[in-house]
Motif scaffolding. Sequence first.
Motif, PDB file in Angstrom:
ATOM      1  N   THR A  15      17.356 -23.985 -27.676  1.00  0.00           N
ATOM      2  CA  THR A  15      16.993 -24.242 -26.139  1.00  0.00           C
ATOM      3  C   THR A  15      16.751 -25.627 -25.987  1.00  0.00           C
ATOM      4  O   THR A  15      17.162 -26.325 -24.962  1.00  0.00           O
ATOM      5  CB  THR A  15      15.547 -23.506 -26.098  1.00  0.00           C
ATOM      6  OG1 THR A  15      15.516 -22.305 -26.359  1.00  0.00           O
ATOM      7  CG2 THR A  15      14.739 -23.757 -24.830  1.00  0.00           C
ATOM      8  N   LEU A  53      20.161 -27.376 -25.140  1.00  0.00           N
ATOM      9  CA  LEU A  53      20.619 -26.856 -23.856  1.00  0.00           C
ATOM     10  C   LEU A  53      19.877 -27.881 -22.761  1.00  0.00           C
ATOM     11  O   LEU A  53      20.283 -28.141 -21.874  1.00  0.00           O
ATOM     12  CB  LEU A  53      20.280 -25.525 -23.491  1.00  0.00           C
ATOM     13  CG  LEU A  53      21.064 -24.275 -23.887  1.00  0.00           C
ATOM     14  CD1 LEU A  53      20.554 -22.736 -23.718  1.00  0.00           C
ATOM     15  CD2 LEU A  53      22.403 -24.464 -23.083  1.00  0.00           C
ATOM     16  N   GLN A  84      27.888 -23.338 -21.907  1.00  0.00           N
ATOM     17  CA  GLN A  84      28.182 -21.681 -21.961  1.00  0.00           C
ATOM     18  C   GLN A  84      28.181 -21.410 -23.472  1.00  0.00           C
ATOM     19  O   GLN A  84      27.564 -20.511 -24.024  1.00  0.00           O
ATOM     20  CB  GLN A  84      29.567 -21.680 -21.692  1.00  0.00           C
ATOM     21  CG  GLN A  84      29.808 -20.043 -21.452  1.00  0.00           C
ATOM     22  CD  GLN A  84      30.622 -19.685 -22.739  1.00  0.00           C
ATOM     23  OE1 GLN A  84      31.504 -20.380 -23.276  1.00  0.00           O
ATOM     24  NE2 GLN A  84      30.774 -18.156 -22.919  1.00  0.00           N
ATOM     25  N   TRP A  89      24.666 -21.754 -24.784  1.00  0.00           N
ATOM     26  CA  TRP A  89      24.102 -20.456 -24.408  1.00  0.00           C
ATOM     27  C   TRP A  89      24.496 -19.171 -25.168  1.00  0.00           C
ATOM     28  O   TRP A  89      23.503 -18.466 -25.626  1.00  0.00           O
ATOM     29  CB  TRP A  89      24.239 -20.138 -22.965  1.00  0.00           C
ATOM     30  CG  TRP A  89      23.637 -18.971 -22.326  1.00  0.00           C
ATOM     31  CD1 TRP A  89      24.115 -17.595 -22.202  1.00  0.00           C
ATOM     32  CD2 TRP A  89      22.033 -18.823 -22.166  1.00  0.00           C
ATOM     33  NE1 TRP A  89      23.020 -16.956 -21.651  1.00  0.00           N
ATOM     34  CE2 TRP A  89      21.825 -17.565 -21.645  1.00  0.00           C
ATOM     35  CE3 TRP A  89      21.150 -19.678 -22.268  1.00  0.00           C
ATOM     36  CZ2 TRP A  89      20.706 -17.253 -21.108  1.00  0.00           C
ATOM     37  CZ3 TRP A  89      19.830 -19.174 -21.672  1.00  0.00           C
ATOM     38  CH2 TRP A  89      19.673 -18.023 -21.193  1.00  0.00           C
ATOM     39  N   ARG A 129      22.884 -19.432 -28.796  1.00  0.00           N
ATOM     40  CA  ARG A 129      21.530 -19.290 -28.535  1.00  0.00           C
ATOM     41  C   ARG A 129      20.982 -17.789 -28.728  1.00  0.00           C
ATOM     42  O   ARG A 129      20.252 -17.064 -29.297  1.00  0.00           O
ATOM     43  CB  ARG A 129      20.654 -19.892 -27.385  1.00  0.00           C
ATOM     44  CG  ARG A 129      19.137 -19.596 -27.333  1.00  0.00           C
ATOM     45  CD  ARG A 129      18.739 -20.145 -25.859  1.00  0.00           C
ATOM     46  NE  ARG A 129      17.256 -19.963 -25.957  1.00  0.00           N
ATOM     47  CZ  ARG A 129      16.608 -18.809 -25.567  1.00  0.00           C
ATOM     48  NH1 ARG A 129      17.324 -17.767 -25.252  1.00  0.00           N
ATOM     49  NH2 ARG A 129      15.380 -18.796 -25.583  1.00  0.00           N
TER      50      ARG A 129
END
Length: 254
Positions: free
Chosen positions: A75, A78, A122, A125, A128
Amino acid sequence: MTIAISLHQSKELSPKEEDLRIYYTFTYFHSELSREIQEGLKVGEKEINMLKKKLTAEWKWKQYEVCDKPVENCTFKLQLTFITMLLCAVVSKDILDMARLDFWIQCCIFGIESVLFLVIVQQLWCQRRQIKSECDSEKKMLEEDIENGCNTRFCFDSHNKSDKEQLMILENLYSQEVEPLNEKIQLLRNQESCWVMFLASVIIFFCWFCAAQPVMKALTTGSNEDIKLAGRSVAIAVWGTFHMSVITWIGNRQ
């Protein structure tokens, strides 16, 4: 008598376990009890049981921290990517304006940058989501490993064992089960510190990049107004550098 762990199908610790974790650590309380035994004092069953509860409490919350920390790191990466993308867009715009390139060429360059960052976002994500799924599976396996609220790895028969022997058994259990978790947590924290330092470096670079433009203009024109503006820009850059350095230092100290 056995030592047992009950997760109650939840991440939350019981109030008693939370108090044990906050006010005393296992290693501190273990050393205190060992010192009392060396001095010839009698250690009561209440103290031994409390030490067992400290062991189970530390093991529980560190197991969950090992599961949750990778998700938190993803997180953070990101968020770092979005911040870097915005700063790169501002820097690119200024550089392209100074280069006086054609409008459509600038659009193409911004398009390439946007696609590049979107690909990175992307991938992060998806990473994650995968890590979170693995962490949830590990938590589920951890709970399934407990039968009737008792984790067998922490069970031992304390019958006919002296206080010193029980302390040694608990110390060995701590070394086998908790210390490896401490090493994993420290490794994850070190990785997080590296990303924090990278973010601080990006912001510091952006501060000095913004300060460089007024300075160059002041050197070119030599006007008092431009010199004052350049001085304020440099002061802001110095303040930003100091501020980010302090934040990074505090983060690494934790």
